[in-house]
Design a protein around this motif. Structure first.
Motif, short mmCIF file in Angstrom:
data_model
loop_
_atom_site.label_atom_id
_atom_site.label_comp_id
_atom_site.label_asym_id
_atom_site.label_seq_id
_atom_site.Cartn_x
_atom_site.Cartn_y
_atom_site.Cartn_z
N ASP A 59 38.53 47.03 -37.39
CA ASP A 59 39.91 47.41 -37.14
C ASP A 59 40.77 47.42 -38.41
OD1 ASP A 59 39.46 47.77 -34.41
OD2 ASP A 59 39.77 45.63 -34.01
N PHE A 60 40.13 47.26 -39.56
CA PHE A 60 40.85 47.30 -40.83
C PHE A 60 40.82 48.73 -41.35
CE2 PHE A 60 40.13 42.90 -40.34
CZ PHE A 60 40.96 42.20 -41.21
N PRO A 61 41.98 49.34 -41.61
CA PRO A 61 41.99 50.74 -42.06
C PRO A 61 41.52 50.92 -43.50
CG PRO A 61 44.22 49.89 -42.05
CD PRO A 61 43.34 48.83 -41.43
N VAL A 62 41.54 49.85 -44.29
CA VAL A 62 41.06 49.92 -45.67
C VAL A 62 39.96 48.88 -45.84
CG1 VAL A 62 41.67 49.51 -48.10
CG2 VAL A 62 43.23 50.77 -46.61
N LEU B 190 48.84 54.98 -41.45
CA LEU B 190 47.52 54.43 -41.80
C LEU B 190 47.01 53.50 -40.71
CD1 LEU B 190 45.22 54.07 -43.87
CD2 LEU B 190 46.59 52.25 -44.90
N GLU B 191 47.89 52.67 -40.18
CA GLU B 191 47.51 51.68 -39.16
C GLU B 191 47.41 52.31 -37.77
OE1 GLU B 191 46.69 48.52 -39.63
OE2 GLU B 191 47.30 48.25 -41.71
N GLY B 192 48.04 53.48 -37.58
CA GLY B 192 48.02 54.12 -36.28
C GLY B 192 48.86 53.41 -35.23
N ARG C 284 44.74 44.97 -43.87
CA ARG C 284 45.57 45.65 -42.87
C ARG C 284 46.92 44.94 -42.79
NH1 ARG C 284 42.34 44.11 -37.32
NH2 ARG C 284 42.45 41.85 -37.52
N ALA C 285 47.92 45.67 -42.38
CA ALA C 285 49.26 45.12 -42.22
C ALA C 285 49.37 44.44 -40.87
CB ALA C 285 50.31 46.20 -42.35
N THR C 286 50.05 43.31 -40.84
CA THR C 286 50.33 42.63 -39.57
C THR C 286 51.82 42.60 -39.28
OG1 THR C 286 50.38 40.45 -40.63
CG2 THR C 286 48.26 41.19 -39.70
N ARG C 287 52.65 42.80 -40.32
CA ARG C 287 54.09 42.75 -40.13
C ARG C 287 54.76 43.51 -41.27
NH1 ARG C 287 58.17 39.79 -42.18
NH2 ARG C 287 59.96 39.45 -40.86
N ILE C 288 55.81 44.23 -40.93
CA ILE C 288 56.69 44.82 -41.93
C ILE C 288 58.07 44.24 -41.68
CG2 ILE C 288 57.63 46.91 -42.96
CD1 ILE C 288 55.33 48.47 -41.66
N ILE D 287 56.05 42.80 -46.64
CA ILE D 287 54.93 43.29 -45.84
C ILE D 287 53.92 42.16 -45.79
CG2 ILE D 287 53.10 45.02 -45.67
CD1 ILE D 287 54.88 46.71 -47.72
N THR D 288 53.50 41.78 -44.60
CA THR D 288 52.46 40.77 -44.45
C THR D 288 51.14 41.47 -44.20
OG1 THR D 288 54.05 39.19 -43.55
CG2 THR D 288 51.72 38.70 -43.19
N LEU D 289 50.14 41.10 -45.00
CA LEU D 289 48.82 41.72 -44.91
C LEU D 289 47.79 40.68 -44.49
CD1 LEU D 289 48.93 43.68 -48.28
CD2 LEU D 289 49.31 44.60 -45.98
N GLU D 290 46.83 41.13 -43.73
CA GLU D 290 45.67 40.30 -43.37
C GLU D 290 44.50 40.78 -44.21
OE1 GLU D 290 42.84 39.21 -39.55
OE2 GLU D 290 44.57 40.52 -39.26
N HIS D 291 43.71 39.83 -44.70
CA HIS D 291 42.52 40.13 -45.48
C HIS D 291 41.30 39.50 -44.82
CE1 HIS D 291 44.74 41.70 -48.89
NE2 HIS D 291 45.50 40.62 -48.91
N ALA D 292 40.13 40.10 -45.06
CA ALA D 292 38.88 39.51 -44.60
C ALA D 292 37.76 39.99 -45.51
CB ALA D 292 38.59 39.89 -43.16
N VAL D 293 36.75 39.15 -45.69
CA VAL D 293 35.56 39.51 -46.46
C VAL D 293 34.36 39.20 -45.59
CG1 VAL D 293 34.16 39.03 -48.51
CG2 VAL D 293 36.66 39.05 -48.69
#
Length: 154
Positions: free
Chosen positions: A8-11, A147-149, A92-96, A101-107
């Motif tokens: 679900d991450f657009p990037v 981008l996030e739809g 991906r963004a979780t909040r604007i 802008i709050t972003l979520e990251h994952a590896v």
């Protein structure tokens, strides 16, 4: 990547774990996580037009000298990353907010989908000439939503 924790991450950016990223304990040094997050974040910014290459090939900010600055970041380490492996980092963004802008990251592992780390970052939009925090430009908000739809409320 239908079964990936990053589906679900657009990037999503793929890369190998380099031998030099290992520490004395035989796993990836935890500081590398922030570099991986940053790589996905900068790719995200380029996709939404917040940064990108100039005609000279340098990174530039949006018109008017507006760009992102990192205000806060964190990581939750879920499993050690062992050599050799290929990884994917997602953003991906979780909040604007008004000016953030709050972003979520994952590896995760590219082949096995193992989730190694997750975290977040708060980015502030800044007018670099004056070091003044400014509202997230409407065109950046629209680009994130495209981008996030989905829509974000301030």
């Amino acid at each position: 990547m239908p079964d990936s924790p990053l589906k679900d991450f657009p990037v999503v950016v793929a890369f190998p774990l380099h031998w030099g990223e290992m520490d004395a304990f035989g796993h990836a040094n935890n500081t590398r996580t922030f570099t991986w997050f940053e790589t996905a974040r900068i790719t995200y910014f380029a996709r939404i037009g917040l940064t990108g290459p100039s005609a000279a090939g340098n990174d530039r900010m949006t018109g008017g000298g507006i760009g992102p600055i990192l205000a806060a970041t964190n990581a939750d380490y879920l499993r050690p990353v062992l050599f050799p492996t290929r990884l994917v980092a997602g953003c991906r963004a979780t909040r604007i907010g008004t000016s953030s802008i709050t972003l979520e990251h994952a590896v995760a592992g590219e082949d096995d989908g193992v989730l190694y780390t997750r975290g977040s970052a708060v980015i502030v939009t800044l007018r670099y000439a004056t070091h003044e925090k400014i509202p997230v430009p409407a065109e950046i908000r629209e680009a994130i939503e495209a981008l996030e739809g989905r829509s974000f409320s301030a």
